[in-house]
Design an enzyme around this catalytic site. Structure first.
Site, PDB file in Angstrom:
ATOM      1  N   LYS A  43       0.829  -1.221   0.000  1.00 40.99           N
ATOM      2  CA  LYS A  43       0.000   0.000   0.000  1.00 40.99           C
ATOM      3  C   LYS A  43       0.856   1.260   0.000  1.00 40.99           C
ATOM      4  O   LYS A  43       0.611   2.193  -0.738  1.00 40.99           O
ATOM      5  CB  LYS A  43      -0.897   0.071   1.258  1.00 40.99           C
ATOM      6  CG  LYS A  43      -2.047  -0.880   1.299  1.00 40.99           C
ATOM      7  CD  LYS A  43      -3.049  -0.513   2.393  1.00 40.99           C
ATOM      8  CE  LYS A  43      -2.492  -0.353   3.799  1.00 40.99           C
ATOM      9  NZ  LYS A  43      -1.920  -1.505   4.420  1.00 40.99           N
ATOM     10  N   ARG A 118      -9.641   1.480   9.078  1.00 39.58           N
ATOM     11  CA  ARG A 118      -9.300   0.125   9.485  1.00 39.58           C
ATOM     12  C   ARG A 118     -10.499  -0.583  10.132  1.00 39.58           C
ATOM     13  O   ARG A 118     -10.446  -1.786  10.355  1.00 39.58           O
ATOM     14  CB  ARG A 118      -8.183   0.145  10.550  1.00 39.58           C
ATOM     15  CG  ARG A 118      -6.810   0.552  10.073  1.00 39.58           C
ATOM     16  CD  ARG A 118      -6.078  -0.646   9.510  1.00 39.58           C
ATOM     17  NE  ARG A 118      -4.721  -0.882   9.931  1.00 39.58           N
ATOM     18  CZ  ARG A 118      -3.637  -0.180   9.612  1.00 39.58           C
ATOM     19  NH1 ARG A 118      -3.732   0.933   8.964  1.00 39.58           N
ATOM     20  NH2 ARG A 118      -2.444  -0.593   9.985  1.00 39.58           N
ATOM     21  N   ARG A 154      11.736  -6.723   4.942  1.00 41.33           N
ATOM     22  CA  ARG A 154      11.504  -5.276   4.805  1.00 41.33           C
ATOM     23  C   ARG A 154      12.357  -4.506   5.819  1.00 41.33           C
ATOM     24  O   ARG A 154      12.368  -4.826   7.001  1.00 41.33           O
ATOM     25  CB  ARG A 154      10.021  -4.971   5.037  1.00 41.33           C
ATOM     26  CG  ARG A 154       9.689  -3.512   4.864  1.00 41.33           C
ATOM     27  CD  ARG A 154       8.235  -3.287   4.579  1.00 41.33           C
ATOM     28  NE  ARG A 154       7.406  -3.270   5.775  1.00 41.33           N
ATOM     29  CZ  ARG A 154       6.118  -2.916   5.763  1.00 41.33           C
ATOM     30  NH1 ARG A 154       5.529  -2.585   4.635  1.00 41.33           N
ATOM     31  NH2 ARG A 154       5.423  -2.918   6.874  1.00 41.33           N
ATOM     32  N   ARG A 187      11.533  -2.032  11.123  1.00 37.76           N
ATOM     33  CA  ARG A 187      10.560  -1.233  11.865  1.00 37.76           C
ATOM     34  C   ARG A 187      10.116  -2.045  13.072  1.00 37.76           C
ATOM     35  O   ARG A 187       9.919  -3.254  12.950  1.00 37.76           O
ATOM     36  CB  ARG A 187       9.318  -0.993  10.977  1.00 37.76           C
ATOM     37  CG  ARG A 187       9.353   0.285  10.220  1.00 37.76           C
ATOM     38  CD  ARG A 187       8.263   0.401   9.184  1.00 37.76           C
ATOM     39  NE  ARG A 187       6.953  -0.123   9.538  1.00 37.76           N
ATOM     40  CZ  ARG A 187       5.887  -0.061   8.743  1.00 37.76           C
ATOM     41  NH1 ARG A 187       5.985   0.510   7.554  1.00 37.76           N
ATOM     42  NH2 ARG A 187       4.736  -0.557   9.089  1.00 37.76           N
ATOM     43  N   ARG A 198      -0.399  -8.276  13.810  1.00 38.58           N
ATOM     44  CA  ARG A 198      -1.004  -7.315  12.871  1.00 38.58           C
ATOM     45  C   ARG A 198      -1.866  -8.043  11.837  1.00 38.58           C
ATOM     46  O   ARG A 198      -2.929  -7.562  11.459  1.00 38.58           O
ATOM     47  CB  ARG A 198       0.090  -6.502  12.164  1.00 38.58           C
ATOM     48  CG  ARG A 198       0.759  -5.510  13.100  1.00 38.58           C
ATOM     49  CD  ARG A 198       1.966  -4.884  12.461  1.00 38.58           C
ATOM     50  NE  ARG A 198       1.635  -3.924  11.427  1.00 38.58           N
ATOM     51  CZ  ARG A 198       2.507  -3.459  10.533  1.00 38.58           C
ATOM     52  NH1 ARG A 198       3.761  -3.900  10.543  1.00 38.58           N
ATOM     53  NH2 ARG A 198       2.138  -2.580   9.642  1.00 38.58           N
TER      54      ARG A 198
HETATM   55  P1  AMP Z   1       0.434   0.843   9.090  1.00 38.33           P
HETATM   56  O1  AMP Z   1       1.773   1.423   8.780  1.00 38.33           O
HETATM   57  O2  AMP Z   1      -0.693   1.450   8.286  1.00 38.33           O
HETATM   58  O3  AMP Z   1       0.426  -0.673   9.008  1.00 38.33           O
HETATM   59  O4  AMP Z   1       0.096   1.238  10.624  1.00 38.33           O
HETATM   60  C1  AMP Z   1       0.978   0.881  11.656  1.00 38.33           C
HETATM   61  C2  AMP Z   1       0.200   0.806  12.954  1.00 38.33           C
HETATM   62  O5  AMP Z   1      -0.397   2.089  13.242  1.00 38.33           O
HETATM   63  C3  AMP Z   1      -0.964  -0.177  12.973  1.00 38.33           C
HETATM   64  O6  AMP Z   1      -0.537  -1.496  13.267  1.00 38.33           O
HETATM   65  C4  AMP Z   1      -1.842   0.423  14.074  1.00 38.33           C
HETATM   66  O7  AMP Z   1      -1.319   0.137  15.368  1.00 38.33           O
HETATM   67  C5  AMP Z   1      -1.676   1.916  13.847  1.00 38.33           C
HETATM   68  N1  AMP Z   1      -2.688   2.446  12.913  1.00 38.33           N
HETATM   69  C6  AMP Z   1      -2.462   3.028  11.687  1.00 38.33           C
HETATM   70  N2  AMP Z   1      -3.605   3.412  11.117  1.00 38.33           N
HETATM   71  C7  AMP Z   1      -4.592   3.082  11.982  1.00 38.33           C
HETATM   72  C8  AMP Z   1      -6.013   3.206  11.945  1.00 38.33           C
HETATM   73  N3  AMP Z   1      -6.650   3.750  10.882  1.00 38.33           N
HETATM   74  N4  AMP Z   1      -6.711   2.759  13.012  1.00 38.33           N
HETATM   75  C9  AMP Z   1      -6.089   2.223  14.077  1.00 38.33           C
HETATM   76  N5  AMP Z   1      -4.764   2.054  14.177  1.00 38.33           N
HETATM   77  C10 AMP Z   1      -4.000   2.484  13.133  1.00 38.33           C
END
Ligand code: AMP
Length: 246
Positions: A43, A118, A154, A187, A198
């Site tokens: 993404k 989400r 990654r 990360r 996740r």
């Molecule tokens: P991502 O990089 O989009 O995978 O986001 C990393 C982490 O940020 C996720 O595992 C969540 O803990 C938090 N996070 C990001 N976006 C959201 C969202 N829209 N709702 C809730 N938690 C989020």
């Protein structure tokens, strides 16, 4: 991919600031793209490319939260533990954050939203903020086994912050960032245990979100196992076909 209905352009938010007038240029409809898909589906990479192609900002909620954690801000302190555990930050906090970001002037021509919504609650709130008809929703679909493989390799550069894929096995001391020489680090939320959590969180929350969008003519699924260029081509074909009908 689904057939697409037009993106409404009859509200002020749906148009660029290009002046309208007799003989003047026709207004260009804004592009509101929402990318959904599991962590590691590409993404982020695709969002950057889409943002560049359409001249709109890439809004990644994960990036906003990670920079808050790095900066040690109040927001960062609130979310650090949740993120390390691979859980979701609460809807209210996320919605406040996205609502504020969508009020920034650079959003007038649209956006690529990556990481939000989400949950169904977030999806409903976003419909209220943008208008369901004006969103082009793309699901990047990738199998769990492929995600686990990708996230194992990654890394992000701790200097230029570019995300990269490294060879397996990876030798951090002898393999610096090829772009700036910085250190390539994992990360914290890409640690294998966090990745598993996740993915479990995604499985729990994503299906209802996908169902929320599935019947919309502006929704499409793209096979994320393809080469990144083909994923991009599939997404732009869908976006352009929606826009052509506006
Ligand atoms: P991502 O990089 O989009 O995978 O986001 C990393 C982490 O940020 C996720 O595992 C969540 O803990 C938090 N996070 C990001 N976006 C959201 C969202 N829209 N709702 C809730 N938690 C989020």
């Amino acid at each position: 991919m689904s057939q697409c209905r037009g993106v409404s352009s009859d509200s002020p938010q749906a148009e660029s600031s290009v002046p309208r007038g007799p003989g003047g240029p026709a207004p260009i409809p804004a592009v509101h793209v929402v990318l959904i898909g599991p962590p590691g589906s590409g993404k982020g990479t695709q969002a950057v490319r889409l943002a560049e192609r359409y001249g709109i900002p890439h809004i990644s909620t994960g990036d906003i939260l990670r920079s808050a954690v790095r900066a040690g801000s109040e927001l960062g302190r609130q979310v650090a533990d949740i993120m390390t555990k691979g859980l979701l930050v609460g809807d209210d906090l996320m919605t406040d954050l996205v609502r504020a970001r969508l009020k920034e002037p650079d959003v007038s021509r649209g956006f690529v939203l990556d990481g939000y919504p989400r949950t169904v609650g977030q999806a409903e709130t976003l419909d209220g903020m943008i208008g369901a008809e004006r969103m082009i929703v793309l699901l990047i679909d990738v199998a769990d086994s492929e995600i686990v493989r990708r996230m194992g390799t990654r890394r992000v550069c701790d200097s230029c912050r570019l995300t990269q894929s490294v060879a397996d096995p990876f030798h951090p001391t002898s393999e610096p960032c090829p772009y700036c020489g910085g250190n390539l680090v994992r990360r914290p939320d890409d640690e294998p245990e966090t990745v598993r959590r996740r993915l479990a969180t995604y499985a729990q929350y994503a299906l209802p979100v996908i169902e929320h969008y599935r019947k919309r003519p502006t929704f499409a699924v793209v096979d994320g196992a393809q080469h990144a260029d083909n994923v991009m081509a599939g997404m732009t074909a869908h976006i352009d076909s929606v826009r052509a009908k506006t």
